[in-house]
Design an enzyme around this catalytic site. Structure first.
Site, PDB file in Angstrom:
ATOM      1  N   GLU A 205       1.249   5.352 -25.775  1.00 31.96           N
ATOM      2  CA  GLU A 205       0.184   4.423 -25.408  1.00 31.96           C
ATOM      3  C   GLU A 205       0.344   3.056 -26.076  1.00 31.96           C
ATOM      4  O   GLU A 205      -0.488   2.171 -25.897  1.00 31.96           O
ATOM      5  CB  GLU A 205      -1.181   5.006 -25.806  1.00 31.96           C
ATOM      6  CG  GLU A 205      -1.580   6.240 -25.020  1.00 31.96           C
ATOM      7  CD  GLU A 205      -2.936   6.779 -25.458  1.00 31.96           C
ATOM      8  OE1 GLU A 205      -3.560   6.178 -26.358  1.00 31.96           O
ATOM      9  OE2 GLU A 205      -3.372   7.794 -24.897  1.00 31.96           O
ATOM     10  N   PHE A 206       1.414   2.880 -26.839  1.00 32.00           N
ATOM     11  CA  PHE A 206       1.605   1.655 -27.617  1.00 32.00           C
ATOM     12  C   PHE A 206       1.473   0.393 -26.771  1.00 32.00           C
ATOM     13  O   PHE A 206       0.725  -0.531 -27.108  1.00 32.00           O
ATOM     14  CB  PHE A 206       2.983   1.688 -28.293  1.00 32.00           C
ATOM     15  CG  PHE A 206       3.344   0.433 -29.041  1.00 32.00           C
ATOM     16  CD1 PHE A 206       2.946   0.258 -30.363  1.00 32.00           C
ATOM     17  CD2 PHE A 206       4.081  -0.571 -28.436  1.00 32.00           C
ATOM     18  CE1 PHE A 206       3.274  -0.904 -31.058  1.00 32.00           C
ATOM     19  CE2 PHE A 206       4.416  -1.736 -29.116  1.00 32.00           C
ATOM     20  CZ  PHE A 206       4.006  -1.896 -30.437  1.00 32.00           C
TER      21      PHE A 206
ATOM     22  N   TYR B 156       2.643  -9.034 -35.474  1.00 29.22           N
ATOM     23  CA  TYR B 156       2.992  -7.614 -35.452  1.00 29.22           C
ATOM     24  C   TYR B 156       4.247  -7.376 -36.278  1.00 29.22           C
ATOM     25  O   TYR B 156       4.294  -6.448 -37.109  1.00 29.22           O
ATOM     26  CB  TYR B 156       3.195  -7.121 -34.022  1.00 29.22           C
ATOM     27  CG  TYR B 156       3.654  -5.682 -33.976  1.00 29.22           C
ATOM     28  CD1 TYR B 156       2.827  -4.655 -34.401  1.00 29.22           C
ATOM     29  CD2 TYR B 156       4.947  -5.344 -33.554  1.00 29.22           C
ATOM     30  CE1 TYR B 156       3.246  -3.334 -34.398  1.00 29.22           C
ATOM     31  CE2 TYR B 156       5.376  -4.029 -33.546  1.00 29.22           C
ATOM     32  CZ  TYR B 156       4.531  -3.022 -33.969  1.00 29.22           C
ATOM     33  OH  TYR B 156       4.961  -1.716 -33.977  1.00 29.22           O
TER      34      TYR B 156
ATOM     35  N   ARG C  58     -10.992   8.864 -32.251  1.00 29.49           N
ATOM     36  CA  ARG C  58     -11.562   9.501 -31.059  1.00 29.49           C
ATOM     37  C   ARG C  58     -11.874  10.969 -31.346  1.00 29.49           C
ATOM     38  O   ARG C  58     -11.002  11.829 -31.308  1.00 29.49           O
ATOM     39  CB  ARG C  58     -10.598   9.336 -29.882  1.00 29.49           C
ATOM     40  CG  ARG C  58     -10.447   7.877 -29.460  1.00 29.49           C
ATOM     41  CD  ARG C  58      -9.371   7.661 -28.408  1.00 29.49           C
ATOM     42  NE  ARG C  58      -8.032   7.718 -28.985  1.00 29.49           N
ATOM     43  CZ  ARG C  58      -6.925   7.364 -28.327  1.00 29.49           C
ATOM     44  NH1 ARG C  58      -7.012   6.922 -27.068  1.00 29.49           N
ATOM     45  NH2 ARG C  58      -5.735   7.434 -28.906  1.00 29.49           N
TER      46      ARG C  58
ATOM     47  N   SER D 133       8.782   0.128 -37.806  1.00 30.01           N
ATOM     48  CA  SER D 133       9.196  -0.258 -36.458  1.00 30.01           C
ATOM     49  C   SER D 133      10.461  -1.085 -36.578  1.00 30.01           C
ATOM     50  O   SER D 133      10.702  -1.733 -37.613  1.00 30.01           O
ATOM     51  CB  SER D 133       8.106  -1.091 -35.778  1.00 30.01           C
ATOM     52  OG  SER D 133       8.589  -1.687 -34.584  1.00 30.01           O
TER      53      SER D 133
ATOM     54  N   THR E  32      -4.473  11.221 -32.628  1.00 29.85           N
ATOM     55  CA  THR E  32      -5.065  11.518 -31.317  1.00 29.85           C
ATOM     56  C   THR E  32      -4.125  11.267 -30.142  1.00 29.85           C
ATOM     57  O   THR E  32      -4.461  11.613 -29.010  1.00 29.85           O
ATOM     58  CB  THR E  32      -6.347  10.691 -31.106  1.00 29.85           C
ATOM     59  OG1 THR E  32      -6.066   9.312 -31.326  1.00 29.85           O
ATOM     60  CG2 THR E  32      -7.444  11.146 -32.053  1.00 29.85           C
TER      61      THR E  32
END
Length: 252
Positions: A189-190, A153, A35, A140, A11
């Site tokens: 949007e991270f 994380y 979403r 990452s 999304t």
């Protein structure tokens, strides 16, 4: 039938960019996300622009029963997935370990590790039946180097790195490709998600240098997927020019 790509977390950000790029190469798509409105709008736009077929599945990868129900109800033709992009993932908070929010820890572990496993278990079995397919795991740079306050994380992305290597070995007898891409700073949007909607704090993450954008990652994933049959890119770290590691930067 055209090739099929299944993309989780489609999304926004990297997932959305991958959906657009793969649609431009005439892949039919299975797009998942939480979403519904965004998923449906993206599907509508890509169908109109590229004439591909798209199925949308509103689900949270943390919820095993949702994942199992949604994927197992797909028709047999749609289970012939050629590319799985395990993109769904997030970070919550940036606190030292002693001050960490355990709810945030659960969210990151359940999404970044368990969610990836739930989807992969089902789709990898489809690929095994066909002895073909390519799984791309979104890691990452935080899965290569720990940084201050990254703790949980980083741990989840180290897990993705380990799982990617394990998948490569476990799926080797079946001719299935497995790759991981580990981005540094990508402006999506991270950071807004990490800082729970604090847009000003999120902007500061990308201040003083030119970060990567989602399209950069999507194009690199396409490069990995489009190699000849005998070529597998196991592991790739990608950063903006201004970022040499998880902690070394050249900011203006």
């Amino acid at each position: 039938m055209s090739k099929i790509a299944l993309i989780t977390g489609a999304t926004s950000g990297i997932g959305e960019a991958c959906a657009s790029l793969f649609a431009s190469y005439r892949y039919n798509l299975i797009l998942t996300g939480r979403r519904t409105e965004r998923l449906n709008q993206l599907a509508q736009d890509l169908k109109l622009q590229f004439g591909v077929e798209i199925i949308t599945l509103t689900l949270d990868v943390r919820n095993k029963s949702e994942v199992e129900t949604a994927l197992q109800t797909l028709g047999d033709d749609w289970k012939a997935v050629d590319v799985l992009i395990n993109n769904a993932g997030l970070s919550q908070g940036l606190d030292p370990i002693q001050d960490g929010n355990t709810d945030d820890w659960d969210t990151m572990i359940d999404t970044n590790v368990k969610g990836l496993l739930y989807v992969t278990k089902i789709v990898s079995n489809w690929m095994i039946l066909r002895k073909a397919g390519h799984i791309v795991n979104l890691g990452s740079i935080a899965g290569k180097e720990v940084y201050q306050n990254g703790n949980v994380y980083c741990a989840t992305k180290f897990a993705v790195d380990a799982l990617n290597k394990a998948m490569r070995i476990d799926l080797l007898p079946y001719g299935i490709k497995v790759s991981a891409i580990h981005p540094g700073a990508v402006e999506t949007e991270f950071s807004e998600v990490r800082f729970k909607g604090d847009t000003e704090r999120a902007k500061q993450v990308y201040a003083g240098y030119l970060p990567l954008v989602a399209q950069d990652i999507a194009e690199t994933i396409w490069f990995m997927v489009s190699r000849p049959k005998h070529v597998n890119i196991n592991d790739l770290v990608i950063t903006p020019l201004a970022q040499a590691s998880a902690i070394y930067w050249n900011k203006g």
